[in-house]
Design an enzyme around this catalytic site. Sequence first.
Site, mmCIF file in Angstrom:
data_model
loop_
_atom_site.group_PDB
_atom_site.id
_atom_site.type_symbol
_atom_site.label_atom_id
_atom_site.label_comp_id
_atom_site.label_asym_id
_atom_site.label_seq_id
_atom_site.Cartn_x
_atom_site.Cartn_y
_atom_site.Cartn_z
ATOM 1 N N GLY A 1 35.386 46.996 38.022
ATOM 2 C CA GLY A 1 36.165 45.835 37.321
ATOM 3 C C GLY A 1 36.642 46.460 35.899
ATOM 4 N N ASP A 2 37.752 45.514 35.510
ATOM 5 C CA ASP A 2 38.032 45.735 34.087
ATOM 6 C C ASP A 2 38.716 47.239 33.821
ATOM 7 O OD1 ASP A 2 37.276 43.286 33.582
ATOM 8 O OD2 ASP A 2 35.374 43.932 33.250
ATOM 9 N N GLU A 3 39.514 47.752 34.902
ATOM 10 C CA GLU A 3 40.137 49.193 34.771
ATOM 11 C C GLU A 3 41.506 48.993 34.324
ATOM 12 O OE1 GLU A 3 38.964 47.590 37.856
ATOM 13 O OE2 GLU A 3 37.476 49.035 38.396
ATOM 14 N N LYS B 1 43.833 46.613 35.788
ATOM 15 C CA LYS B 1 44.574 46.201 36.585
ATOM 16 C C LYS B 1 45.855 45.178 36.030
ATOM 17 C CE LYS B 1 41.191 44.404 38.701
ATOM 18 N NZ LYS B 1 39.986 44.918 37.752
ATOM 19 N N ASN C 1 36.618 34.557 37.929
ATOM 20 C CA ASN C 1 35.679 35.681 37.423
ATOM 21 C C ASN C 1 36.488 36.657 36.946
ATOM 22 O OD1 ASN C 1 36.545 36.204 40.154
ATOM 23 N ND2 ASN C 1 34.677 36.891 41.093
ATOM 24 N N GLY D 1 39.636 38.438 34.888
ATOM 25 C CA GLY D 1 40.361 38.213 33.626
ATOM 26 C C GLY D 1 41.245 39.350 33.498
ATOM 27 N N HIS D 2 42.531 39.327 33.734
ATOM 28 C CA HIS D 2 43.357 40.485 33.807
ATOM 29 C C HIS D 2 44.351 40.276 32.417
ATOM 30 C CE1 HIS D 2 42.912 40.976 38.269
ATOM 31 N NE2 HIS D 2 41.935 41.312 37.724
ATOM 32 N N GLN E 1 38.401 42.438 40.350
ATOM 33 C CA GLN E 1 36.826 43.045 40.468
ATOM 34 C C GLN E 1 37.366 44.583 40.838
ATOM 35 O OE1 GLN E 1 37.112 39.961 42.391
ATOM 36 N NE2 GLN E 1 36.653 39.088 40.332
ATOM 37 N N ARG F 1 31.322 38.703 26.904
ATOM 38 C CA ARG F 1 29.968 39.568 27.172
ATOM 39 C C ARG F 1 30.394 40.872 26.738
ATOM 40 N NH1 ARG F 1 27.533 38.624 32.768
ATOM 41 N NH2 ARG F 1 29.563 38.663 33.281
ATOM 42 N N ARG G 1 30.518 44.768 27.335
ATOM 43 C CA ARG G 1 30.365 45.335 28.433
ATOM 44 C C ARG G 1 29.678 46.709 28.394
ATOM 45 N NH1 ARG G 1 36.904 45.188 29.352
ATOM 46 N NH2 ARG G 1 36.863 43.258 30.105
ATOM 47 N N SER H 1 47.752 55.611 31.189
ATOM 48 C CA SER H 1 47.986 54.590 30.260
ATOM 49 C C SER H 1 47.334 54.858 28.949
ATOM 50 C CB SER H 1 47.162 53.135 30.877
ATOM 51 O OG SER H 1 47.203 52.203 29.931
ATOM 52 N N GLY I 1 47.150 53.111 26.007
ATOM 53 C CA GLY I 1 47.323 51.926 25.142
ATOM 54 C C GLY I 1 47.301 50.590 25.794
HETATM 55 P P1 GDP Z 1 41.578 44.188 34.367
HETATM 56 O O1 GDP Z 1 40.358 43.224 34.669
HETATM 57 O O2 GDP Z 1 41.451 45.504 35.146
HETATM 58 O O3 GDP Z 1 42.802 43.759 34.319
HETATM 59 O O4 GDP Z 1 40.993 44.735 32.899
HETATM 60 P P2 GDP Z 1 40.825 43.774 31.483
HETATM 61 O O5 GDP Z 1 42.202 43.235 31.224
HETATM 62 O O6 GDP Z 1 39.601 42.888 31.916
HETATM 63 O O7 GDP Z 1 40.442 44.754 30.572
HETATM 64 C C1 GDP Z 1 41.060 45.822 30.093
HETATM 65 C C2 GDP Z 1 41.196 46.030 28.836
HETATM 66 O O8 GDP Z 1 41.756 47.299 28.472
HETATM 67 C C3 GDP Z 1 42.160 44.765 28.236
HETATM 68 O O9 GDP Z 1 41.894 44.306 27.019
HETATM 69 C C4 GDP Z 1 43.650 45.820 28.156
HETATM 70 O O10 GDP Z 1 44.426 45.269 27.365
HETATM 71 C C5 GDP Z 1 43.107 46.898 27.501
HETATM 72 N N1 GDP Z 1 43.955 48.337 28.036
HETATM 73 C C6 GDP Z 1 44.396 48.543 29.429
HETATM 74 N N2 GDP Z 1 44.913 49.660 29.183
HETATM 75 C C7 GDP Z 1 44.500 50.297 28.198
HETATM 76 C C8 GDP Z 1 44.667 51.407 27.799
HETATM 77 O O11 GDP Z 1 45.197 52.515 28.198
HETATM 78 N N3 GDP Z 1 44.134 51.812 26.406
HETATM 79 C C9 GDP Z 1 43.684 51.047 25.868
HETATM 80 N N4 GDP Z 1 43.095 51.175 24.588
HETATM 81 N N5 GDP Z 1 43.194 49.545 25.900
HETATM 82 C C10 GDP Z 1 43.973 49.273 27.281
HETATM 83 P P1 IMO Z 2 38.381 41.973 37.041
HETATM 84 O O1 IMO Z 2 39.113 41.368 37.957
HETATM 85 C C1 IMO Z 2 34.180 42.875 35.713
HETATM 86 C C2 IMO Z 2 30.980 41.143 37.881
HETATM 87 C C3 IMO Z 2 29.986 39.810 37.311
HETATM 88 C C4 IMO Z 2 28.640 40.342 37.834
HETATM 89 C C5 IMO Z 2 29.051 40.237 39.389
HETATM 90 C C6 IMO Z 2 29.160 38.818 40.208
HETATM 91 O O2 IMO Z 2 38.639 41.114 35.506
HETATM 92 O O3 IMO Z 2 38.038 43.297 36.833
HETATM 93 P P2 IMO Z 2 30.705 36.634 40.072
HETATM 94 O O4 IMO Z 2 31.009 35.886 39.084
HETATM 95 O O5 IMO Z 2 31.744 37.238 40.796
HETATM 96 O O6 IMO Z 2 29.673 36.136 41.118
HETATM 97 O O7 IMO Z 2 29.918 37.918 39.286
HETATM 98 O O8 IMO Z 2 30.592 40.741 39.409
HETATM 99 N N1 IMO Z 2 32.403 40.548 38.031
HETATM 100 C C7 IMO Z 2 33.508 41.332 37.195
HETATM 101 N N2 IMO Z 2 33.191 42.411 36.381
HETATM 102 N N3 IMO Z 2 35.551 42.439 36.067
HETATM 103 C C8 IMO Z 2 35.726 41.510 37.026
HETATM 104 O O9 IMO Z 2 36.733 41.007 37.320
HETATM 105 C C9 IMO Z 2 34.587 40.910 37.563
HETATM 106 N N4 IMO Z 2 34.147 39.808 38.461
HETATM 107 C C10 IMO Z 2 33.133 39.437 38.828
HETATM 108 O O10 IMO Z 2 29.747 40.410 35.959
HETATM 109 O O11 IMO Z 2 28.096 41.458 37.528
HETATM 110 MG MG MG Z 3 39.014 42.169 33.487
#
Ligand code: GDP
Ligand code: IMO
Ligand code: MG
Length: 428
Positions: A12-14, A16, A38, A40-41, A221, A300, A302, A408, A410
């Site tokens: 997750g948190d790549e 997206k 759960n 957060g994009h 995720q 939290r 990461r 990407s 930034g």
């Molecule tokens: P998602 O859950 O996959 O949509 O990712 P999140 O939004 O939770 O976390 C990605 C974080 O990295 C966010 O704060 C974005 O603004 C940031 N971000 C996305 N792409 C880049 C990048 O290429 N470089 C940097 N420095 N930050 C990025």
């Molecule tokens: P995005 O879409 C990162 C993780 C939680 C926990 C496990 C189970 O932003 O990438 P849950 O609340 O789903 O029952 O928790 O999954 N988790 C994520 N980690 N990004 C997410 O979403 C996540 N959604 C759930 O931290 O380890």
């Molecule tokens: Mg996220």
Amino acid sequence: MSSVVVVGAQWGDEGKGKVVDICTEAADMVVRYAGGPNAGHTLVVNGAKLIVRLIPSGILHEKTACILGQGMAIDPATLVGELDELDRRNVRYAGRLFASDKAHVITPYHVLIDTLREAGPDAIGTTKRGVGPCYEDKAARRGVRLGDLRDATKLRHLIGAAVAAWSPVIRALGDEPPEVEAVVTSLLSLVPRLTPLIADTAPMVQGAVRAEKNVLFEGAQGALLDIDFGTYPFVTSSHSVAGGACVGSGVGPSQIDFCLGLVKAYCTRVGGGPFPTELVDDAGDHLRNVGQEYGSVTGRPRRTGWLDLPALRYAVRVNGIDAIALTKIDVLSGMKELKVCVRYRVNGTETDEFPIDDLATAIPVYENLATWTDDISAIRDRSRLPAAVQKYIEFIEKNVECAVTLISVGPSRDETIGTSGIFDSIDV
Ligand code: GDP
Ligand code: IMO
Ligand code: MG
């Protein structure tokens, strides 16, 4: 004209949110198919940040329809909060934002149970948003679906049955079950805001696909958090892999043309569970501080670590990833050393496979790659990236056997190399 799934290939948190926002430029419809609040994009447009949790990341493009599919777990209060935020930003969504009447409702008792469990010995580090207990009710066939909010009598009956079923669990966890009528009243108070959104969305998605519109399926995720393919039991409760796009939105596998896998240039994980390439040193702190690796939902910190190529090869297979969007490579600038896990040693034997059942004892085998110090965030052409960055990307492509078609550098929409034509480039 095509259907594309955008899926996280790690924990997750790549990035997206950012990539879906960019790709929506050419999309007629964006569909979230799994998970709930759960997720957060994060979108960063013209310096302004928006974090969406339930609403698809295409929402800022006012010509694009946005669908919350039936595979989702929806907290009505969170959804209304997101609508309020869109109102504050003057983003128009009436008539183009819809939520499936068959998506399951997260209620206050789901949040309570998730929170109580996380305070006990069986905690796995969930987001405490009630997502797991909501999907438990779905599988137990006693869930409340979004469409049920339109019928107060049915809703009261369903909530009564669910609270009765959960009461012994809540008491065993040391708390008191909520009053049924209080839950019903709080949900009903949100209905006027939600009614215009609630629809049978599967025919909408099917219609768009049949009409050969550009449809984007937005994963939440990542592959390694998928309930079946992730690092069980440290996973979420839904199908976050690309296959989830079918069951979570109502189209068949033959209707998906392409899968774009989101890969962060290093690894992060929030919550518990195995993470063999984790760094608990200065290098890990660099990734957390420079990459701002703090949960967008929970805040939290990461966990951070080196890129894991066996895990990526696994993710490419279980999702059918056709191409990679590589994010956050700018964060690696200034690292004193740069390692990549290329294979594992398990019980004395080396393997190229991701040893998903032996992660507790598997030892990563690393290769060192050249570092760089340049700020690359202003570069918009892959061939102009420093040689060490290009080598890092080529190393991934060669070892994962998958092309990196979007880079990407930034968080902002414009800090991207190769944004255009995700739909045009697809040969269907
Ligand atoms: P998602 O859950 O996959 O949509 O990712 P999140 O939004 O939770 O976390 C990605 C974080 O990295 C966010 O704060 C974005 O603004 C940031 N971000 C996305 N792409 C880049 C990048 O290429 N470089 C940097 N420095 N930050 C990025
Ligand atoms: P995005 O879409 C990162 C993780 C939680 C926990 C496990 C189970 O932003 O990438 P849950 O609340 O789903 O029952 O928790 O999954 N988790 C994520 N980690 N990004 C997410 O979403 C996540 N959604 C759930 O931290 O380890
Ligand atoms: Mg996220």
